[in-house]
Design an enzyme around this catalytic site. Structure first.
Site, PDB file in Angstrom:
ATOM      1  CB  CYS A 131      -0.855   0.045   1.260  1.00  0.00           C
ATOM      2  SG  CYS A 131      -1.960  -1.365   1.417  1.00  0.00           S
TER       3      CYS A 131
ATOM      4  NE  ARG B  34       4.393   1.944  -1.657  1.00  0.00           N
ATOM      5  CZ  ARG B  34       5.219   1.921  -0.616  1.00  0.00           C
ATOM      6  NH1 ARG B  34       6.418   2.459  -0.719  1.00  0.00           N
ATOM      7  NH2 ARG B  34       4.872   1.366   0.518  1.00  0.00           N
TER       8      ARG B  34
ATOM      9  CD1 TRP C 292      -0.423  -6.188  -1.237  1.00  0.00           C
ATOM     10  CD2 TRP C 292      -0.593  -6.135  -3.463  1.00  0.00           C
ATOM     11  NE1 TRP C 292      -0.093  -7.427  -1.714  1.00  0.00           N
ATOM     12  CE2 TRP C 292      -0.187  -7.424  -3.079  1.00  0.00           C
ATOM     13  CE3 TRP C 292      -0.764  -5.856  -4.823  1.00  0.00           C
ATOM     14  CZ2 TRP C 292       0.053  -8.442  -3.996  1.00  0.00           C
ATOM     15  CZ3 TRP C 292      -0.526  -6.883  -5.724  1.00  0.00           C
ATOM     16  CH2 TRP C 292      -0.125  -8.140  -5.321  1.00  0.00           C
TER      17      TRP C 292
ATOM     18  N   GLY D  54       0.055  -1.430   6.291  1.00  0.00           N
ATOM     19  CA  GLY D  54       0.491  -2.348   7.352  1.00  0.00           C
ATOM     20  C   GLY D  54      -0.668  -3.241   7.778  1.00  0.00           C
TER      21      GLY D  54
ATOM     22  CG  HIS E 241      27.175 -39.586  -6.144  1.00  0.00           C
ATOM     23  ND1 HIS E 241      27.718 -40.829  -5.941  1.00  0.00           N
ATOM     24  CD2 HIS E 241      26.838 -39.113  -4.919  1.00  0.00           C
ATOM     25  CE1 HIS E 241      27.699 -41.122  -4.656  1.00  0.00           C
ATOM     26  NE2 HIS E 241      27.166 -40.092  -4.003  1.00  0.00           N
TER      27      HIS E 241
END
Ligand code: M6R
Length: 600
Positions: A2, A27, A70, A97, A499
């Site tokens: 955000c 962003r 977001w 947040g 190997h």
């Protein structure tokens, strides 16, 4: 992630805040909104792009806040877009947040407030409504609200009849811009860099009050001075938050992304995890196999998770490259949980594997970054990794967030299946909580990693080795290097070198060894000695000081238990980035690759 913006000054706030929101588009977001305060508060918000936001062309308001969202709580809808308001519409709030205790606060407030969104943020304006009594200033009321909040936030609020904007920062960035005739507030400098380069970075716990002619910062209720700095970016760098590439920006976002992944999910005292899953307890106790399907980086995160799920939840776990699942998947669906791990939630191979599992009748769970993505609609349950948008094709922060989220899932299963006691769980969780800080310590070594990359960049080929939890990180380190530098890079289980791959090791090749806790370093060291005697240069990412004598170069990893290889991986991301940058590669868009692979 955000993005928050705010402006208070002498000009019309609407076009300015719209511009600052456009500047934060890099962003990534799914909704946008603006609130203006011209004595009264008006809000304009909707799902979709900033350019589609319907706002008056001009206004008399010289105070405005804005937001790009977001989604982490609730789908991307008009109602869930920010700003959020109180019941009367006199207060508007934007937030970046996660409010960890929003469930409790919402329950407490819901008998006297009407909630109109599914977001955690909306508790803030309603709390502010209660505190903003006629004799309280906006700042006093705001500080009382902050005392009630747990979690991470950058917040900005404005209110009818109150001058300016108040803001606060806790574990989420917030910066003030000082311009002629006004002030800005934003999550990131690029929002307002075209108006001013004179900035103040706020610190955790700071509260700020901006008016057109003053900026006051408070900590613990007392005024404090924070340094003013001048940023020296060009407009192109500003788009990427001051970094040369999205990949580098996203590597550096990891501490915050990880805090978000952990936020509100850990009960350290009880040694338990809360993931908001509604899998029936009898299924969780009796499930016989977990089949994980994923591709690329997400597959490497799944390999890490397999080890932890088997260890903590005492359940058989298989990991399938999703495109291969069609040849083997779908067995024993009644006793199987199929977990699709996908950052985008849109990867065709992973969706194909999931559809096969669904058709067979298995219970399914998605671990993804993208709210509302296809995978969330086609699984029974979803756990979000909350990393924020990732734009660089190379997956970086989402790998770390996937591993941490899958570790939480392993503990969640272990506690519910009775295979993990609360003391051991508490120890694992406490190690996880130290990971964001440990990642920051690694990021602080960025300049040194560039020097190391310069030393190694011209090697003919790179072999990454690790064991146990170090193996997925070795595979991921090799993938990162090859996809962005185009160098030949391979990852191996360290024990496999002898190997076959050892035949490729010469003095012109480099070996990169993961030598951390959780990665059986003493065993991986045997492979290091084998390659050393063939003349290869060995770079170790290690938390064991005594490993240094076997290495040409050592990068030190802070000690955090089972998550140490994830922290070591941050060195490998930086190494890949700098090698590619020294070769002038198209880092954010490597040739032939796409961020989201929606074809099989
Ligand atoms: O979106 P997904 O996690 O499903 O994507 C899977 C892979 O395409 C992806 O992890 C890819 O390997 C990375 N971008 C490489 O850095």
């Amino acid at each position: 992630m955000c993005g928050i913006t705010g402006y208070v000054g002498t000009e019309d706030g609407i076009p300015i805040v719209q511009e600052t929101l456009r500047n934060l588009e890099y962003r990534g977001y799914d909704s946008a909104g603006v609130a203006v305060n011209d004595g009264d508060v008006a809000v304009y918000k909707q799902a979709g792009q900033v350019e589609d936001l319907t706002v008056p062309a001009t206004s008399a308001a010289s105070c405005a806040i804005g937001h790009t969202r977001w989604s982490t709580h609730g789908e991307p809808t008009d109602d869930n877009a920010h700003p959020h308001t109180d019941c009367s519409g006199r207060i508007a709030v934007v937030h970046n947040g996660i409010i960890d205790n929003y469930d409790d606060l919402r329950a407490e407030l819901s008998d006297r407030h009407t909630f109109t969104s599914d977001t955690d943020t909306e508790v803030v304006p309603h709390l502010l409504e209660e505190e903003l009594t006629p004799d309280a200033t906006l700042q006093e009321a705001f500080e009382r609200v902050l005392e009630r909040l747990e979690g991470s936030y950058a917040l900005a609020a404005t209110a009818r009849g109150h001058e300016g904007i108040v803001g606060a920062r806790q574990d989420s960035p917030l910066v003030v811009g000082h311009a002629d005739g006004g002030h800005f507030l934003a999550s990131d400098v690029p929002a307002f860099v075209e108006y001013t380069r004179d900035v103040t970075y706020l610190e955790d716990g700071d509260v700020v009050h901006l008016t057109d002619d003053d900026v006051s910062v408070f900590s613990d209720g007392r005024p404090v001075q924070r340094d003013r700095r001048t940023v020296e970016w060009d407009a192109q760098a500003a788009e990427k938050g001051g970094y040369d590439h999205y990949m580098l920006k996203e590597i550096h976002e990891q501490p915050q992304a990880l805090r978000q992944a952990l936020s509100g999910r850990i009960d350290e005292l009880g040694g338990d995890v809360e993931l908001d899953l509604s899998l029936p307890p009898e299924f969780v106790e009796s499930v016989e196999e977990i089949q994980i399907v994923a591709c690329g980086t997400s597959y490497h995160a799944s390999l890490y998770a397999k080890e932890l799920l088997e260890r903590y939840a005492d359940v058989r776990v298989t990991t399938s490259i999703a495109s291969e699942y069609e040849f083997s998947g779908g067995r024993d669906p009644w006793s199987t949980l199929v977990v699709a791990v996908t950052q985008s939630g849109e990867t065709a191979d992973t969706l194909g594997a999931l559809r096969r599992a669904n058709a067979a009748g298995a219970r399914t769970l998605a671990v993804t970054n993208t709210v509302g993505s296809t995978v969330t609609r086609e699984t029974d349950e979803t756990v979000y990794i909350r990393a924020g948008p990732e734009i660089g094709v190379a997956a970086t922060k989402t790998f770390a967030s996937q591993v941490v989220t899958l570790t939480l899932l392993s503990v969640w299963f272990g506690r519910r299946r009775g295979s993990l006691d609360s003391e051991t769980a508490a120890e694992v969780l406490s190690g996880l909580q130290r990971v964001p800080g440990a990642v920051q310590q690694v990021l602080d070594q960025d300049a040194r990693v560039r020097d190391v990359a310069r030393e190694y960049a011209d090697e003919e080929a790179f072999f990454f080795v690790g064991r146990d939890l170090g193996r997925p990180v070795a595979l991921e380190g090799a993938l990162k290097l090859k996809e962005i530098s185009y160098d030949h890079a391979e990852g191996f289980a360290a024990g496999e070198l002898k190997h076959g791959p050892l035949a490729l090791v010469t003095p012109e090749t480099a070996v990169i060894a993961v030598l951390t806790d959780g990665g059986a370093p003493e065993k991986t060291l045997k492979a290091v000695k084998e390659v050393d005697s063939r003349g290869a240069s060995v770079l170790g990412v290690s938390s064991a000081d005594d490993a240094e004598k076997y290495l040409d170069t050592m990068l030190s990893v802070p000690e955090v238990g089972v998550a140490e290889p994830v922290v070591a991986n941050v060195y490998l991301q930086l190494f890949a980035y700098h090698v590619a940058d020294l070769k002038d590669r198209a880092i954010d868009k490597p040739r032939n690759l796409a961020k989201s692979v929606t074809v099989e």
